[in-house]
Scaffold this motif. Structure first.
Motif, PDB file in Angstrom:
ATOM      1  N   LYS A 188       0.485   3.233  -3.097  1.00 45.16           N
ATOM      2  CA  LYS A 188       1.059   4.443  -2.300  1.00 45.16           C
ATOM      3  C   LYS A 188       1.100   5.653  -3.355  1.00 45.16           C
ATOM      4  O   LYS A 188       1.879   5.455  -4.354  1.00 45.16           O
ATOM      5  CB  LYS A 188       2.343   4.009  -1.613  1.00 45.16           C
ATOM      6  CG  LYS A 188       2.669   5.454  -0.998  1.00 45.16           C
ATOM      7  CD  LYS A 188       4.018   4.964  -0.210  1.00 45.16           C
ATOM      8  CE  LYS A 188       4.451   6.125   0.569  1.00 45.16           C
ATOM      9  NZ  LYS A 188       5.635   5.926   1.251  1.00 45.16           N
ATOM     10  N   GLN A 189       0.327   6.632  -3.177  1.00 47.08           N
ATOM     11  CA  GLN A 189       0.442   7.894  -3.986  1.00 47.08           C
ATOM     12  C   GLN A 189       1.735   8.848  -3.858  1.00 47.08           C
ATOM     13  O   GLN A 189       2.098   8.626  -2.516  1.00 47.08           O
ATOM     14  CB  GLN A 189      -0.638   8.801  -4.098  1.00 47.08           C
ATOM     15  CG  GLN A 189      -2.000   7.957  -4.188  1.00 47.08           C
ATOM     16  CD  GLN A 189      -2.059   7.380  -5.488  1.00 47.08           C
ATOM     17  OE1 GLN A 189      -2.063   8.317  -6.541  1.00 47.08           O
ATOM     18  NE2 GLN A 189      -2.588   6.485  -6.023  1.00 47.08           N
ATOM     19  N   SER A 190       2.374   9.309  -4.688  1.00 47.18           N
ATOM     20  CA  SER A 190       3.305  10.198  -4.662  1.00 47.18           C
ATOM     21  C   SER A 190       3.229  11.582  -4.620  1.00 47.18           C
ATOM     22  O   SER A 190       2.209  12.130  -4.838  1.00 47.18           O
ATOM     23  CB  SER A 190       4.609   9.874  -5.457  1.00 47.18           C
ATOM     24  OG  SER A 190       4.129   9.673  -6.728  1.00 47.18           O
ATOM     25  N   GLU A 223       1.686  10.442   3.750  1.00 42.74           N
ATOM     26  CA  GLU A 223       1.502   9.559   3.057  1.00 42.74           C
ATOM     27  C   GLU A 223      -0.015   9.481   2.621  1.00 42.74           C
ATOM     28  O   GLU A 223      -0.799   9.439   3.276  1.00 42.74           O
ATOM     29  CB  GLU A 223       2.100   8.306   3.638  1.00 42.74           C
ATOM     30  CG  GLU A 223       3.534   8.185   4.053  1.00 42.74           C
ATOM     31  CD  GLU A 223       3.595   6.833   4.689  1.00 42.74           C
ATOM     32  OE1 GLU A 223       3.077   6.209   4.998  1.00 42.74           O
ATOM     33  OE2 GLU A 223       5.264   6.635   4.593  1.00 42.74           O
ATOM     34  N   THR A 224      -0.179   8.902   1.415  1.00 39.98           N
ATOM     35  CA  THR A 224      -1.651   8.805   0.844  1.00 39.98           C
ATOM     36  C   THR A 224      -1.463   7.581  -0.042  1.00 39.98           C
ATOM     37  O   THR A 224      -0.846   7.192  -0.682  1.00 39.98           O
ATOM     38  CB  THR A 224      -1.951  10.009  -0.232  1.00 39.98           C
ATOM     39  OG1 THR A 224      -1.757  11.302   0.592  1.00 39.98           O
ATOM     40  CG2 THR A 224      -3.475   9.633  -0.555  1.00 39.98           C
ATOM     41  N   GLY A 252      -9.436   5.482  -0.177  1.00 44.50           N
ATOM     42  CA  GLY A 252      -8.024   6.060   0.167  1.00 44.50           C
ATOM     43  C   GLY A 252      -8.076   6.417   1.625  1.00 44.50           C
ATOM     44  O   GLY A 252      -8.887   6.607   2.509  1.00 44.50           O
ATOM     45  N   ILE A 253      -6.696   6.479   1.962  1.00 39.08           N
ATOM     46  CA  ILE A 253      -6.391   6.491   3.428  1.00 39.08           C
ATOM     47  C   ILE A 253      -5.112   7.740   3.275  1.00 39.08           C
ATOM     48  O   ILE A 253      -4.218   7.587   2.482  1.00 39.08           O
ATOM     49  CB  ILE A 253      -5.797   5.637   4.098  1.00 39.08           C
ATOM     50  CG1 ILE A 253      -6.849   4.420   4.196  1.00 39.08           C
ATOM     51  CG2 ILE A 253      -5.202   5.794   5.551  1.00 39.08           C
ATOM     52  CD1 ILE A 253      -7.890   4.734   5.325  1.00 39.08           C
TER      53      ILE A 253
END
Length: 105
Positions: free
Chosen positions: A103-105, A85-86, A75-76
C-alpha cells in the motif's frame, strides 16, 4: 567446408532452437498480463470500486530471498471513505498469484 554442409548445419541449428523454444513454453507458459490484471481487479472490486489500474506487460524477475520467479508488476487505485488508496503488486507470471502487495502512502 562445402556450402551444402554449412546450410545443413544452419538448418539443423534453427530446427533445434525452434524445438527447444516450443518445449520450454509448454513446460512453463506465462499467463497473459491482462488476465493477471483482471484477476487482481476482480479481487479488489469485492471490497470497493476501482478508479484505475495498470500492469507492465513484460515479466521481470522477483527475488524473495529463497527463490527467483517471473512476475508481472502492476498497480490499483481506489477511493475508500473519501481517500485515495494506491497499491502496487507483483503477481507470479505462471500462476497469477499475488506474491507482493504494497500500500503506497
Amino acid at each position: 567446408m562445402k556450402l551444402r554442409d554449412f546450410l545443413i548445419g544452419v538448418a539443423t541449428g534453427l530446427a533445434a532452437a525452434i524445438i527447444i523454444k516450443e518445449t520450454s513454453e509448454k513446460i512453463s507458459p506465462f499467463i497473459s498480463a491482462n488476465q493477471v490484471l483482471n484477476n487482481v481487479k476482480a479481487e479488489f472490486k469485492k471490497e470497493s470500486p476501482i478508479d484505475g489500474s495498470w500492469i507492465y506487460m513484460k515479466a521481470e524477475e522477483f527475488r524473495n530471498g529463497i527463490m527467483t520467479i517471473p512476475v508481472y508488476r502492476g498497480g490499483i487505485s481506489r477511493v475508500v471513505n473519501g481517500e485515495m488508496e494506491t497499491y502496487e503488486f507483483a503477481a507470479d507470471a505462471r500462476s497469477g498469484v499475488v506474491v507482493e502487495l504494497i500500500k503506497q502512502s
